[in-house]
Design an enzyme around this catalytic site. Structure first.
Site: not given
Length: 766
Positions: A66, A69, A474, A660
């Site tokens: 979590c 941590c 893009d 991409d």
């Protein structure tokens, strides 16, 4: 770092100073032994130097569940002398640490992690994937054991408390209680291990996490039940402990399953980076060698159709280079003597001899990778809804249970009844509903998106999608289709297109392939000869024909310029025949079929839309005009795209980046949330939070709509979980709830949360 070659199954294992062939079992033993002797490892071998002179290490950290941590690790390491930066990716469990080498060292960093209760390993994407898969399998086995044990214990409880309870003798009741204990003890020991290990690590580090109250509640319930069984009491709570674990394991498994979908970009670099180069030796002979053996100054050969494996300068040969995946430029770049080429680009035509300037390190790919790392670490700071709620959970639960025990003890009812009430409080406030609140919605929403062609890579992507107010596209391969197409088919005669297509079949050039597809030709011209990087010539019906570049076909520069003025984002292919006027074909990447409608839909919803591209100005301007997008920028490198995203972030915008290419990968990682088409390079797919299938852009608004509905459901689930606790806890503290009733109430809250999540399947698609 040397690698071990593994026989029969080929698993690589990062063992140092060993060049042997070993079995998988031996490799596992070596790895386990290495993990057990963490202090004896020479961690300096995994340290790299940053340009600033700081030391840098990347570690895979175990035992993270979590945001608490993450905060504990980052704050704890930040207190070490000389540590400048510590960033933990909550999804991949990848920790990046920078420090001044004169103030501390890598061993101190690892020791500090151990003192905080976490085990570290050198970051290896393949090994991390193996650990994630093993953890998921263990959770699934624990879930099955808890479910099987819970059903059997519940059957025994029903037998005791059935309608003939007055007919049950004390001996029979005790017998059923001992049978329940016989089932519960091994079930709890095995199924509760994920929580016990995590809780013990937190306690050793003198901190709390969600697993501490869970472990305390389960342990106390089992211990109290054993004591009451020995004392021949009527009530035992083995079923409560096992049911508690069962529902918690469901939430933990769903969450783990979502997290392990994310794969580090490091697993995917091989998609663009060739692992070998064809070295030209001093005697003129050639041979393939690993990139690690290629040094600057060496000479390598790059054949037509091959991907360039190094950065370098051309010493011999001419060709055309496809840079679209690297820079976003759609036109093939003419290259020759003295021109630079980069690793990851595609040699479309001629044979090249390249003098190496960078090979295994220092290439453009490495620069993109470095930018991607930085952006990914920054984005990992996002904390999910469940993690934010969980940060408050543990202290409140412990406080409530302790106050209940002390209060009733002072009231004089005795320590055993007081402890039973405290156990009931721990169980009834158990975070089953909280643990299921987010993963249950994620699983349902990811299934909905899968049916719409969207695959989620990140467990917290839905929450970030829901807050988007700006969409940045893009151009090349994203707004446009990945493969080039003929732009002026209606301007040429059918017979000319057919002849051009037949000639194009004799070429390996990507533009020729686009022309061949557009013509539908299947019968290549016989006797056609290709001039590498220029075109194809053949004799057809006694007439010499050429297909290729304007220069190859002797077309005047002003005629070519006039054609390009009509199609500024296109490349020209010319069909020339003796005694006939040349025919010019404009080949370009066409817009995706629904690009116009999708952009219009996004703007109608109040979203700001921009285009950021590495392509030339004219091409980007034409696409922006077609789509009605006012804000766009051309010829941007990865740094330029990140700079624009940072500027939008500074304005308070939440940006969805859709791209991409290799040059998009750092921007995808830097954006608030990101998507990539399935046709993208693997590096971009790994950096993106979601990947969409097919040629349609409709997946973008679909993801935003589904994410918005999912975010609403997540908040509803958290409110339901909170409301349940507000109602149930007072009853438990007042002593009106036994541990069994607490477990049933806890189960009911989990079922309600799950049912609310399933409502997503039947909601409006809006």
């Amino acid at each position: 770092m040397p690698r071990v070659r593994v026989a029969e199954g080929r698993r690589t294992c990062p063992l140092r100073n060993r060049e042997n062939t070993i079995t998988i079992a031996q490799a596992d033993r070596f790895r386990d032994h290495d993990a057990m002797n963490v202090h004896s490892r020479d961690w300096s071998a995994f340290v790299t130097k940053a340009p600033s002179g700081a030391s840098h290490i990347e570690l895979a950290v175990e035992g993270i569940h979590c945001a608490a941590c993450m905060a504990r690790i980052e704050k704890g390491l930040g207190r070490l002398p000389g540590v400048e930066n510590a960033r933990l990716n909550l999804t991949t469990h990848r920790l990046a640490v920078d420090w001044q080498p004169d103030a501390t060292n890598a061993g101190a960093v690892v020791d500090k992690l151990e003192s905080l209760g976490f085990k570290a390993h050198p970051f290896d994407p393949g090994e991390m994937r193996g650990r994630d898969d093993a953890a998921s399998r263990h959770l699934l086995r624990a879930l099955a054991v808890a479910g099987f044990g819970g059903m059997n214990i519940m059957l025994l409880s029903v037998s005791v408390w059935s309608g003939n309870v007055t007919d049950i003798t004390p001996e029979t009741r005790d017998f059923f209680h001992w049978l329940s204990a016989l089932i519960a003890l091994p079930v709890v020991a095995y199924a509760g291990r994920p929580f016990f290990v995590s809780a013990w690590a937190a306690l050793k580090a003198r901190s709390l996490n969600m697993d501490v109250p869970i472990s305390i509640g389960v342990t106390l319930a089992v211990a109290m039940s054993m004591l009451q069984t020995i004392q021949h009491a009527e009530d035992v709570y083995f079923d409560s402990a096992v049911m508690l674990l069962f529902f918690l394991l469901i939430g933990r498994y769903l969450d783990q399953n979502m997290r392990r979908r994310t794969r580090s970009f490091a697993e995917n670099l091989a998609a663009l980076r060739a692992e070998t180069a064809r070295l030209i030796r001093p005697d003129g002979s050639t041979g393939d060698v690993p990139l690690s053996q290629v040094e600057p100054g060496m000479l390598v050969l790059v054949a037509a159709g091959e991907r360039v494996s190094v950065d370098g300068v051309i010493e011999e040969g001419t060709s055309e280079i496809d840079q679209s995946l690297v820079t976003g430029e759609t036109r093939l770049a003419d290259v020759g003597l003295g021109d630079r080429v980069h690793a990851g680009t595609l040699n479309a035509a001629g044979v090249l001899k390249v003098r190496v300037t960078a090979a295994a390190k220092g290439t453009l790919l490495d620069e993109v990778t470095r930018l991607l790392e930085t952006a990914s670490q920054a984005k990992s700071r996002y904390i999910r809804l469940a993690d934010r709620a969980a940060a408050l959970y543990a202290p409140l639960v412990h406080t409530a249970a302790a106050l209940a025990f002390i209060g009733w003890l002072i009231a004089g009812i005795g320590w055993q009844p007081s402890l039973v009430i405290a156990i009931s409080v721990l169980i009834i406030t158990c975070p089953c509903a909280l643990g299921l609140a987010i993963p249950a919605v994620q699983v349902v929403a990811s299934g909905i998106l899968f049916n719409k062609g969207v695959l989620l890579n990140s467990g917290d992507a839905l929450e970030r999608f829901a807050t988007v107010d700006t969409v940045v596209f893009d151009k090349t391969g994203t707004l446009t289709l990945p493969d080039a197409a003929l732009a002026n088919a209606d301007e040429v005669r059918a017979e000319d297109l057919e002849l051009a297509g037949r000639l194009a079949l004799a070429s390996r050039h990507p533009l020729a392939a686009a022309l061949a597809r557009a013509s539908g030709a299947r019968d290549p011209v016989t006797g056609a000869r290709e001039a590498a990087g220029s075109g194809v010539k053949a004799t057809v019906d006694g007439v010499e024909c050429r297909l290729g570049s304007p220069k190859f076909c002797d077309v005047a520069e002003d005629a070519a310029a006039a054609a390009l003025a009509l199609h500024p984002d296109a490349s020209l292919i010319v069909l020339a025949r003796a005694g006939a006027a040349p025919v010019l074909f404009a080949v370009r990447q066409a817009l995706r079929p629904d690009a116009v409608s999708v952009v219009a839909d996004l703007k109608r919803r109040g979203l700001h839309v921009e285009i950021l591209s590495g392509d030339h100005q004219a091409a980007v301007a034409m696409v922006a005009d077609e789509l009605g997008v006012a804000d766009y920028a051309a010829r941007l490198d990865p740094r330029g795209k990140i700079a624009r995203l940072e500027a939008l972030k500074a304005e308070g915008r939440k940006v969805l980046m859709v791209g991409d290419g290799l040059n998009d990968a750092p921007a995808l990682a830097a954006a608030h949330v990101s998507m990539s088409p399935v046709s993208a390079v693997h590096l971009s797919q790994a950096a993106a939070d979601a990947v969409f299938l097919g040629e349609s852009l409709a997946a973008v608004p679909a993801a935003l709509r589904t994410a918005h509905r999912a975010h609403v459901a997540m908040r509803q689930n958290l409110v339901l979980a909170a409301a349940y606790n507000c109602i149930a806890v007072p009853f438990a503290i007042a002593g009106f709830v036994t541990p069994l009733l607490a477990a049933l109430a806890m189960s009911a809250s989990s079922i309600i949360v799950t049912a609310n999540s399933l409502r997503l399947r039947f909601g409006k698609a809006d």
